[in-house]
Motif scaffolding. Sequence first.
Motif, PDB file in Angstrom:
ATOM      1  N   MET A 185       0.741  -1.268   0.054  1.00 50.93           N
ATOM      2  CA  MET A 185       0.066  -0.039   0.143  1.00 50.93           C
ATOM      3  C   MET A 185       0.827   1.285   0.020  1.00 50.93           C
ATOM      4  N   GLY A 186       2.132   1.340   0.399  1.00 52.89           N
ATOM      5  CA  GLY A 186       3.171   2.413   0.526  1.00 52.89           C
ATOM      6  C   GLY A 186       3.313   3.004   1.584  1.00 52.89           C
ATOM      7  N   PHE A 187       2.904   2.411   2.559  1.00 49.13           N
ATOM      8  CA  PHE A 187       3.146   2.730   4.110  1.00 49.13           C
ATOM      9  C   PHE A 187       4.556   2.864   4.180  1.00 49.13           C
ATOM     10  N   SER A 188       5.156   3.937   5.164  1.00 47.28           N
ATOM     11  CA  SER A 188       6.533   4.020   5.368  1.00 47.28           C
ATOM     12  C   SER A 188       7.066   2.962   6.393  1.00 47.28           C
ATOM     13  N   TYR A 189       8.381   2.806   6.335  1.00 49.36           N
ATOM     14  CA  TYR A 189       9.039   1.724   7.330  1.00 49.36           C
ATOM     15  C   TYR A 189       8.471   2.040   8.747  1.00 49.36           C
ATOM     16  N   GLU A 190       8.517   3.057   9.178  1.00 51.74           N
ATOM     17  CA  GLU A 190       8.111   3.357  10.570  1.00 51.74           C
ATOM     18  C   GLU A 190       6.519   3.104  10.846  1.00 51.74           C
TER      19      GLU A 190
END
Length: 158
Positions: A32-37
């Motif tokens: 989905m494109g969420f950040s690593y954090e």
Amino acid sequence: MEQFDFVEMKVPAKAEYVGVIRLSVSGIANRMGFSYEDIEDLKVAISEAITNAVDHAYQEQEDGEVTVGFGVYDDRLEVMVADHGGSFDLNEIKDGIGPYKNTESVESLREGGFGLFLIDALMDKVQINSNYGVIVLMTKYLDETEVGFDDDQISTTQ
């Protein structure tokens, strides 16, 4: 009605399956494109919810199941963790779900604590349905600027 994909998984209520769900949420959130954090936050929150279900829902039963549902939307990921093995009736859950408030007695939901404070801190929105066991619905938005909060952590985004 808003379009979304729904992924449902059932795993035995055993600690060794928590990692399987962590990998699943990581894969879905990454796609989905969420950040690593954000992905790390999702993994910790879902681990807390599943561990609670494993620890508390099946103290008497050897063959319990935990059901996890992922609602994949354009702007957010909704994760449901239920401490019973049935399939989700999404409309029923959404009708019966209410906000988690910090003032709620954690013991009233489940003896022995819940990790809800941690889940609440890591996710954008947390809701609880305790009509049939305990169902935790956790929401993480892709773009944090879309999240509007009033003072009790309930999103005002439509």
